[in-house]
Motif scaffolding. Structure first.
Motif, PDB file in Angstrom:
ATOM      1  N   LEU A 323      -3.487   0.953   5.939  1.00  0.00           N
ATOM      2  CA  LEU A 323      -2.510   0.041   6.069  1.00  0.00           C
ATOM      3  C   LEU A 323      -1.963  -0.573   4.889  1.00  0.00           C
ATOM      4  O   LEU A 323      -1.167  -1.383   4.848  1.00  0.00           O
ATOM      5  CB  LEU A 323      -2.954  -1.045   6.892  1.00  0.00           C
ATOM      6  CG  LEU A 323      -3.056  -0.524   8.364  1.00  0.00           C
ATOM      7  CD1 LEU A 323      -3.967  -1.701   9.124  1.00  0.00           C
ATOM      8  CD2 LEU A 323      -1.961   0.015   9.199  1.00  0.00           C
ATOM      9  N   LEU A 324      -2.399   0.018   3.365  1.00  0.00           N
ATOM     10  CA  LEU A 324      -1.914  -0.636   2.480  1.00  0.00           C
ATOM     11  C   LEU A 324      -0.404  -0.327   2.053  1.00  0.00           C
ATOM     12  O   LEU A 324       0.015  -1.343   1.430  1.00  0.00           O
ATOM     13  CB  LEU A 324      -2.543   0.224   1.187  1.00  0.00           C
ATOM     14  CG  LEU A 324      -4.007  -0.166   0.899  1.00  0.00           C
ATOM     15  CD1 LEU A 324      -4.699   0.693   0.029  1.00  0.00           C
ATOM     16  CD2 LEU A 324      -4.224  -1.619   0.425  1.00  0.00           C
ATOM     17  N   ASP A 325       0.305   0.591   2.548  1.00  0.00           N
ATOM     18  CA  ASP A 325       1.613   0.609   2.252  1.00  0.00           C
ATOM     19  C   ASP A 325       2.535   0.156   3.361  1.00  0.00           C
ATOM     20  O   ASP A 325       3.715   0.727   3.736  1.00  0.00           O
ATOM     21  CB  ASP A 325       2.066   2.167   2.100  1.00  0.00           C
ATOM     22  CG  ASP A 325       1.626   2.949   3.167  1.00  0.00           C
ATOM     23  OD1 ASP A 325       0.853   2.782   4.167  1.00  0.00           O
ATOM     24  OD2 ASP A 325       2.085   4.268   3.087  1.00  0.00           O
ATOM     25  N   THR A 326       2.073  -0.907   4.282  1.00  0.00           N
ATOM     26  CA  THR A 326       2.740  -1.366   5.357  1.00  0.00           C
ATOM     27  C   THR A 326       2.946  -2.982   5.130  1.00  0.00           C
ATOM     28  O   THR A 326       2.461  -3.297   4.128  1.00  0.00           O
ATOM     29  CB  THR A 326       2.082  -1.367   6.750  1.00  0.00           C
ATOM     30  OG1 THR A 326       0.771  -2.012   6.563  1.00  0.00           O
ATOM     31  CG2 THR A 326       1.604   0.180   6.937  1.00  0.00           C
ATOM     32  N   VAL A 348      -4.955   4.349  -4.438  1.00  0.00           N
ATOM     33  CA  VAL A 348      -4.086   4.494  -3.431  1.00  0.00           C
ATOM     34  C   VAL A 348      -2.684   3.822  -3.724  1.00  0.00           C
ATOM     35  O   VAL A 348      -1.402   4.476  -3.361  1.00  0.00           O
ATOM     36  CB  VAL A 348      -4.627   4.228  -1.956  1.00  0.00           C
ATOM     37  CG1 VAL A 348      -3.414   4.184  -0.714  1.00  0.00           C
ATOM     38  CG2 VAL A 348      -5.778   4.876  -1.504  1.00  0.00           C
ATOM     39  N   THR A 349      -2.685   2.732  -4.068  1.00  0.00           N
ATOM     40  CA  THR A 349      -1.277   2.072  -4.360  1.00  0.00           C
ATOM     41  C   THR A 349      -1.204   1.672  -5.943  1.00  0.00           C
ATOM     42  O   THR A 349      -2.186   0.988  -6.391  1.00  0.00           O
ATOM     43  CB  THR A 349      -1.171   0.821  -3.505  1.00  0.00           C
ATOM     44  OG1 THR A 349       0.114   0.214  -3.762  1.00  0.00           O
ATOM     45  CG2 THR A 349      -2.248  -0.078  -3.557  1.00  0.00           C
ATOM     46  N   ILE A 353      -4.407  -4.096  -4.676  1.00  0.00           N
ATOM     47  CA  ILE A 353      -4.503  -4.543  -3.337  1.00  0.00           C
ATOM     48  C   ILE A 353      -3.415  -5.401  -3.364  1.00  0.00           C
ATOM     49  O   ILE A 353      -3.739  -6.604  -3.309  1.00  0.00           O
ATOM     50  CB  ILE A 353      -5.939  -5.003  -3.294  1.00  0.00           C
ATOM     51  CG1 ILE A 353      -7.118  -4.168  -3.810  1.00  0.00           C
ATOM     52  CG2 ILE A 353      -6.105  -5.363  -1.767  1.00  0.00           C
ATOM     53  CD1 ILE A 353      -8.450  -4.681  -3.761  1.00  0.00           C
ATOM     54  N   LYS A 354      -2.214  -4.962  -2.985  1.00  0.00           N
ATOM     55  CA  LYS A 354      -1.191  -5.860  -2.874  1.00  0.00           C
ATOM     56  C   LYS A 354      -1.051  -6.852  -1.649  1.00  0.00           C
ATOM     57  O   LYS A 354      -0.269  -7.793  -1.909  1.00  0.00           O
ATOM     58  CB  LYS A 354       0.354  -4.962  -2.795  1.00  0.00           C
ATOM     59  CG  LYS A 354       0.344  -4.096  -1.756  1.00  0.00           C
ATOM     60  CD  LYS A 354       1.570  -3.382  -1.905  1.00  0.00           C
ATOM     61  CE  LYS A 354       1.674  -2.416  -0.478  1.00  0.00           C
ATOM     62  NZ  LYS A 354       2.731  -1.589  -0.588  1.00  0.00           N
ATOM     63  N   ASN A 355      -1.730  -6.657  -0.683  1.00  0.00           N
ATOM     64  CA  ASN A 355      -1.538  -7.528   0.427  1.00  0.00           C
ATOM     65  C   ASN A 355      -2.713  -8.393   0.664  1.00  0.00           C
ATOM     66  O   ASN A 355      -2.577  -9.049   1.699  1.00  0.00           O
ATOM     67  CB  ASN A 355      -1.217  -6.645   1.759  1.00  0.00           C
ATOM     68  CG  ASN A 355       0.051  -5.858   1.811  1.00  0.00           C
ATOM     69  OD1 ASN A 355       1.054  -6.415   1.313  1.00  0.00           O
ATOM     70  ND2 ASN A 355       0.028  -4.746   2.317  1.00  0.00           N
TER      71      ASN A 355
END
Length: 356
Positions: A323-326, A348-349, A353-355
């Motif tokens: 769910l990292l890109d949501t 992955v992104t 860990i952007k969120n």
């Protein structure tokens, strides 16, 4: 010959001839491609690869998770891409019944460790069947030890005894069967199909070819809503433009929260692990307890489509990776991120860990 004798001994009482009959009725002389799964997330990852119509495509579901019968029955009606979809009671039944099938050229599996399982893979390999492993979760990207001390409490407390006895026996058994000590490490695995095969720390043997799944997790999961039965969760349709906190449990079934956790949210959903067959769904004021085979990821994408703001809070789970890109906000229950997960998240992104 020894491998065939061992497999006869392991599986002699586990054969299900109804699968052979179903395949013979459908295959029309085509080679057979078998896909084996023990939980819904594995089915979801398998759907990232289009099925080859030149093969008779068989999906074997094992009764290892809650409402597996309902899950299989719904797929038999909704997912017509498969030639045969069947439910078998146990892994041993799935392996024994696969060995009965003619001209199996592909065997897709989410795991490749275990002595008995690898003697089964060895026989398929000897029949010139390709062993193809599909992504299971974050476990494919980190080295893990599936030894006896991993699951036996006494041996975990007495490592010296484990090393002197069971670990030695395990290494001998692994040598004879071709098993490794964790995911991706079987001697017989020909291909690994992963979302991120470029990750530099993937544990695998040199002979195993790394291949990238053609879809990202988000692209894949967004197309799967129609294959899951929401009829037991009609209340989900009422959650429009809500703030939702989801807490998936592990095998313990525990979710720790208090009234302070509920502030700022319209609903808290406690999502039980699918292998917990003794749990039931219920609603209490702001809190919904969800049992059943509906994966957390499918639930979340349905809520996002209903314009909800979703926070996912929990311990180590593959859901956090997928769910990292949501727009989902990710939180760890203990507020601490293990280094091996942080490294993978950063890979992955681009933003890390952007969120979280």
């Amino acid at each position: 010959m020894i491998t065939k004798i061992l497999n006869w001994f392991f599986f002699r009482k586990k054969r299900d001839y109804s699968l052979l009959q179903a395949v013979e009725a459908k295959r029309g002389g085509r080679p057979v491609s078998v896909h084996y799964m023990t939980k819904p997330l594995q089915y979801m990852n398998m759907k990232a690869i289009p099925l080859d119509p030149d093969y008779c495509n068989v999906l074997i579901v094992t009764n290892h998770f809650i409402d597996a019968e309902k899950f299989t029955a719904f797929l038999q009606k909704s997912d017509t891409a498969w030639d045969v979809i069947t439910l078998l009671p146990h892994e041993d039944n799935a392996l024994a019944s696969t060995l009965l099938l003619p001209e199996v050229v592909e065997f897709w599996t989410p795991a490749d460790y275990g002595v008995k399982f690898n003697f089964f893979l060895k026989e398929l390999h000897q029949r010139h069947c390709k062993i193809k492993m599909i992504e299971e979760g974050i476990g494919n990207y980190v080295r893990s030890d599936m030894g006896f001390a991993h699951w036996h409490p006494f041996l975990a407390r007495h490592r010296w005894l484990s090393k002197l006895t069971f670990e030695l026996a395990r290494e001998i058994a692994h040598f004879l069967s071709g098993s490794g000590s964790g995911l991706n490490l079987s001697k017989w695995t020909d291909e690994l199909h992963l979302y991120y095969p470029q990750y530099p720390a993937i544990p695998c043997r040199e002979r195993s070819v790394l291949r990238q799944l053609p879809l990202t997790p988000t692209e894949n999961f967004q197309q799967l809503d129609k294959f899951f039965d929401f009829s037991e969760y009609e209340w989900i349709a009422e959650l429009q433009n809500k703030k939702i906190l989801i807490m998936p449990t592990d095998w313990s079934g525990e979710a720790k929260f208090d009234q302070n956790d509920l502030s700022g949210y319209d609903v808290l959903i406690v999502k039980y692990h699918p292998h917990l067959k003794d749990r039931s769904s219920r609603c209490e004021a702001q809190i919904a307890y969800m049992a059943g085979n509906l994966p957390t990821e499918i639930l979340i994408f349905r809520l996002l489509n209903q314009h909800c703001q979703v926070t996912l809070r929990g311990k180590f789970t593959s859901s956090l990776v997928y769910l990292l890109d949501t727009p989902v906000k990710l939180e760890f229950e203990d507020g601490d991120i293990p280094d091996f997960m942080r490294d993978y998240f950063k890979f992955v992104t681009d933003e890390g860990i952007k969120n979280v």
